[in-house]
Write a protein that holds these residues in place. Sequence first.
Motif, PDB file in Angstrom:
ATOM      1  N   ILE A 105     102.761  42.007  47.698  1.00  0.00           N
ATOM      2  CA  ILE A 105     103.154  43.626  47.628  1.00  0.00           C
ATOM      3  C   ILE A 105     102.159  44.409  46.877  1.00  0.00           C
ATOM      4  CG2 ILE A 105     104.751  45.275  46.700  1.00  0.00           C
ATOM      5  CD1 ILE A 105     105.946  44.343  49.260  1.00  0.00           C
ATOM      6  N   ASP A 106     101.686  43.748  45.577  1.00  0.00           N
ATOM      7  CA  ASP A 106     100.629  44.289  44.821  1.00  0.00           C
ATOM      8  C   ASP A 106      99.482  44.357  45.518  1.00  0.00           C
ATOM      9  OD1 ASP A 106     102.296  44.334  42.651  1.00  0.00           O
ATOM     10  OD2 ASP A 106     101.604  42.454  41.873  1.00  0.00           O
ATOM     11  N   ARG A 107      98.991  43.514  46.339  1.00  0.00           N
ATOM     12  CA  ARG A 107      97.900  43.502  47.053  1.00  0.00           C
ATOM     13  C   ARG A 107      98.034  44.869  48.163  1.00  0.00           C
ATOM     14  NH1 ARG A 107      94.446  40.422  50.498  1.00  0.00           N
ATOM     15  NH2 ARG A 107      96.272  39.570  51.755  1.00  0.00           N
ATOM     16  N   LEU A 108      99.043  44.582  48.854  1.00  0.00           N
ATOM     17  CA  LEU A 108      99.435  45.923  49.954  1.00  0.00           C
ATOM     18  C   LEU A 108      99.067  47.279  49.123  1.00  0.00           C
ATOM     19  CD1 LEU A 108     100.090  46.690  52.730  1.00  0.00           C
ATOM     20  CD2 LEU A 108     102.505  46.518  51.898  1.00  0.00           C
ATOM     21  N   ALA A 109      99.827  47.381  47.777  1.00  0.00           N
ATOM     22  CA  ALA A 109      99.950  48.441  47.354  1.00  0.00           C
ATOM     23  C   ALA A 109      98.496  49.101  46.898  1.00  0.00           C
ATOM     24  CB  ALA A 109     100.883  48.364  46.012  1.00  0.00           C
ATOM     25  N   ASN A 110      97.703  48.116  46.573  1.00  0.00           N
ATOM     26  CA  ASN A 110      96.232  48.475  46.152  1.00  0.00           C
ATOM     27  C   ASN A 110      95.609  49.157  47.338  1.00  0.00           C
ATOM     28  OD1 ASN A 110      96.476  48.190  43.291  1.00  0.00           O
ATOM     29  ND2 ASN A 110      95.949  45.859  43.527  1.00  0.00           N
ATOM     30  N   ASP A 111      95.843  48.278  48.458  1.00  0.00           N
ATOM     31  CA  ASP A 111      94.909  48.573  49.523  1.00  0.00           C
ATOM     32  C   ASP A 111      95.341  49.962  50.143  1.00  0.00           C
ATOM     33  OD1 ASP A 111      93.671  46.472  49.501  1.00  0.00           O
ATOM     34  OD2 ASP A 111      94.952  45.107  50.917  1.00  0.00           O
ATOM     35  N   LEU A 112      96.776  50.021  50.130  1.00  0.00           N
ATOM     36  CA  LEU A 112      97.343  51.318  50.422  1.00  0.00           C
ATOM     37  C   LEU A 112      96.827  52.504  49.632  1.00  0.00           C
ATOM     38  CD1 LEU A 112     101.068  50.487  51.799  1.00  0.00           C
ATOM     39  CD2 LEU A 112      99.261  51.092  53.344  1.00  0.00           C
ATOM     40  N   ARG A 113      96.843  52.351  48.514  1.00  0.00           N
ATOM     41  CA  ARG A 113      96.259  53.601  47.551  1.00  0.00           C
ATOM     42  C   ARG A 113      94.982  54.042  47.902  1.00  0.00           C
ATOM     43  NH1 ARG A 113      98.690  50.239  43.331  1.00  0.00           N
ATOM     44  NH2 ARG A 113     100.691  51.181  43.173  1.00  0.00           N
ATOM     45  N   GLN A 114      94.180  52.815  48.032  1.00  0.00           N
ATOM     46  CA  GLN A 114      92.610  53.104  48.760  1.00  0.00           C
ATOM     47  C   GLN A 114      92.767  53.856  50.046  1.00  0.00           C
ATOM     48  OE1 GLN A 114      90.153  49.945  49.256  1.00  0.00           O
ATOM     49  NE2 GLN A 114      90.077  49.123  47.035  1.00  0.00           N
ATOM     50  N   LEU A 115      93.474  53.563  51.006  1.00  0.00           N
ATOM     51  CA  LEU A 115      93.544  54.263  52.298  1.00  0.00           C
ATOM     52  C   LEU A 115      94.167  55.707  51.953  1.00  0.00           C
ATOM     53  CD1 LEU A 115      93.264  54.399  55.165  1.00  0.00           C
ATOM     54  CD2 LEU A 115      95.659  53.490  55.430  1.00  0.00           C
ATOM     55  N   SER A 116      95.021  55.735  51.078  1.00  0.00           N
ATOM     56  CA  SER A 116      95.673  57.255  50.737  1.00  0.00           C
ATOM     57  C   SER A 116      94.421  57.994  50.274  1.00  0.00           C
ATOM     58  CB  SER A 116      96.633  56.868  49.797  1.00  0.00           C
ATOM     59  OG  SER A 116      97.311  58.185  49.311  1.00  0.00           O
ATOM     60  N   GLU A 117      93.683  57.391  49.304  1.00  0.00           N
ATOM     61  CA  GLU A 117      92.577  58.372  48.832  1.00  0.00           C
ATOM     62  C   GLU A 117      91.610  58.787  49.707  1.00  0.00           C
ATOM     63  OE1 GLU A 117      92.129  59.667  45.627  1.00  0.00           O
ATOM     64  OE2 GLU A 117      93.925  58.893  45.316  1.00  0.00           O
ATOM     65  N   ASN A 118      91.508  57.764  50.710  1.00  0.00           N
ATOM     66  CA  ASN A 118      90.418  58.270  52.052  1.00  0.00           C
ATOM     67  C   ASN A 118      91.063  59.263  52.480  1.00  0.00           C
ATOM     68  OD1 ASN A 118      88.873  56.237  51.173  1.00  0.00           O
ATOM     69  ND2 ASN A 118      89.374  54.696  52.530  1.00  0.00           N
ATOM     70  N   LEU A 119      92.477  59.125  53.133  1.00  0.00           N
ATOM     71  CA  LEU A 119      92.935  60.119  53.852  1.00  0.00           C
ATOM     72  C   LEU A 119      92.948  61.405  53.221  1.00  0.00           C
ATOM     73  CD1 LEU A 119      95.971  57.945  55.435  1.00  0.00           C
ATOM     74  CD2 LEU A 119      94.308  58.903  56.574  1.00  0.00           C
ATOM     75  N   LYS A 120      93.454  61.533  51.705  1.00  0.00           N
ATOM     76  CA  LYS A 120      93.441  62.664  51.117  1.00  0.00           C
ATOM     77  C   LYS A 120      92.154  63.530  51.113  1.00  0.00           C
ATOM     78  CE  LYS A 120      96.724  61.748  47.605  1.00  0.00           C
ATOM     79  NZ  LYS A 120      96.970  61.055  46.110  1.00  0.00           N
ATOM     80  N   ASN A 121      90.999  62.694  51.032  1.00  0.00           N
ATOM     81  CA  ASN A 121      89.750  63.430  51.248  1.00  0.00           C
ATOM     82  C   ASN A 121      89.358  63.702  52.455  1.00  0.00           C
ATOM     83  OD1 ASN A 121      89.179  62.483  48.728  1.00  0.00           O
ATOM     84  ND2 ASN A 121      88.094  60.560  49.384  1.00  0.00           N
ATOM     85  N   GLN A 122      89.973  63.045  53.735  1.00  0.00           N
ATOM     86  CA  GLN A 122      89.766  63.684  55.086  1.00  0.00           C
ATOM     87  C   GLN A 122      90.548  65.017  55.177  1.00  0.00           C
ATOM     88  OE1 GLN A 122      90.687  60.845  58.166  1.00  0.00           O
ATOM     89  NE2 GLN A 122      89.789  59.203  57.198  1.00  0.00           N
ATOM     90  N   VAL A 123      91.965  64.759  54.592  1.00  0.00           N
ATOM     91  CA  VAL A 123      92.758  66.052  55.009  1.00  0.00           C
ATOM     92  C   VAL A 123      92.065  67.346  54.232  1.00  0.00           C
ATOM     93  CG1 VAL A 123      94.928  66.937  54.726  1.00  0.00           C
ATOM     94  CG2 VAL A 123      94.590  64.708  55.317  1.00  0.00           C
ATOM     95  N   MET A 124      91.459  67.168  53.074  1.00  0.00           N
ATOM     96  CA  MET A 124      90.850  68.055  52.399  1.00  0.00           C
ATOM     97  C   MET A 124      89.597  68.861  52.883  1.00  0.00           C
ATOM     98  SD  MET A 124      91.442  66.854  48.668  1.00  0.00           S
ATOM     99  CE  MET A 124      90.691  67.973  47.573  1.00  0.00           C
TER     100      MET A 124
END
Lengths: 124, 213
Positions: A105-124
């Motif tokens: 879950i820790d690994r998943l959370a880290n990967d998801l955080r990275q994707l979330s950052e990428n998505l935020k940048n895309q949306v902005m």
Amino acid sequence: MSLELSELSFDRAAFLLNFQGMEDLAEEAISSFLGTLPKSMSLLQAAIEAGNASELELRAHSLRGSLSNYHAKQCCLIAWRLEQIGSSGSTSDAKMFFTTLSQEIDRLANDLRQLSENLKNQVM
Amino acid sequence: MEKKILLVDDNEFDRSILGKAIQGKCGLKTIEAENGSRCLEILQTEPIDLVLMDIVMPGTFGSDILQKIREKFSAIELPVIMVTSKTDASDVVGCLKSGANDYITKPVNFDVAASRIITHLRVAELARESAKLKEMSAITAMVTTYNHEINNPLSIAIACMGRPDLNENSTKEKIKDALWRIADITKRIRAITEKMEVEYEGYGSLSKMVKVK
């Protein structure tokens, strides 16, 4: 497949495909999920520590349902194993699987955080 | 009128994301319930067009709630789609036997969920239209029957009125019998129409038929 992709804890492409055209919702899904994870894990841990098999089954099932949205196969598999242990009416061996699940879950959370950052940048 | 979908899932996160995805994919309004009792409460107070319900929830199983729903609503009146994990095959069979219209599996594919929802809403709408058309056919048959039953004594009465022996008792008796038959038929028509409200307005957007409530 690059080493980085093969090490991902979830199927990023499958997750994003489902949210195609709704990238802001994908970002929200990740943020909300990360927010609910600590509570889900603590409820699971509490069920194991209390030796409550039916509660373990239910909490593991619920978590597996959420994890499946991210196509996090490894996490889903361990959650399913915990669900099976609960379903058998015992909580023995559950601690070991819970520890493994926490690491995944820790690994998943880290990967998801990275994707979330990428998505935020895309949306902005 | 905007269709309303009731999402029943104990997991707030799953419920919220699925609700937003359905709104995004098919523009339907969604209402959320966190458990079975809340689901039944909402169904008592709000008009809902379709229920999307998780099979496994703490405290109660979706299948139990489904049975309670089916005590009040038929599969046509309120379609219910169950949401399940792929490994819950026996639960799926149980729910379909208990009256679920369909099921979708987790992870929920939003396009599939939206298509299934729209399909079941359409099927329910067509079934309702079909039932109304059957009701209309029955009314048409009823009108034809009573038209015939009124016409016969009316013809007798009119014929008697033109007869030279109009003032004779036997002729008066025939007219009286005919009028009483007509009166009796109108009473029967009144009894039927009091039970059923018939509204004359456009039935559906394409067909110009009588709408029966």
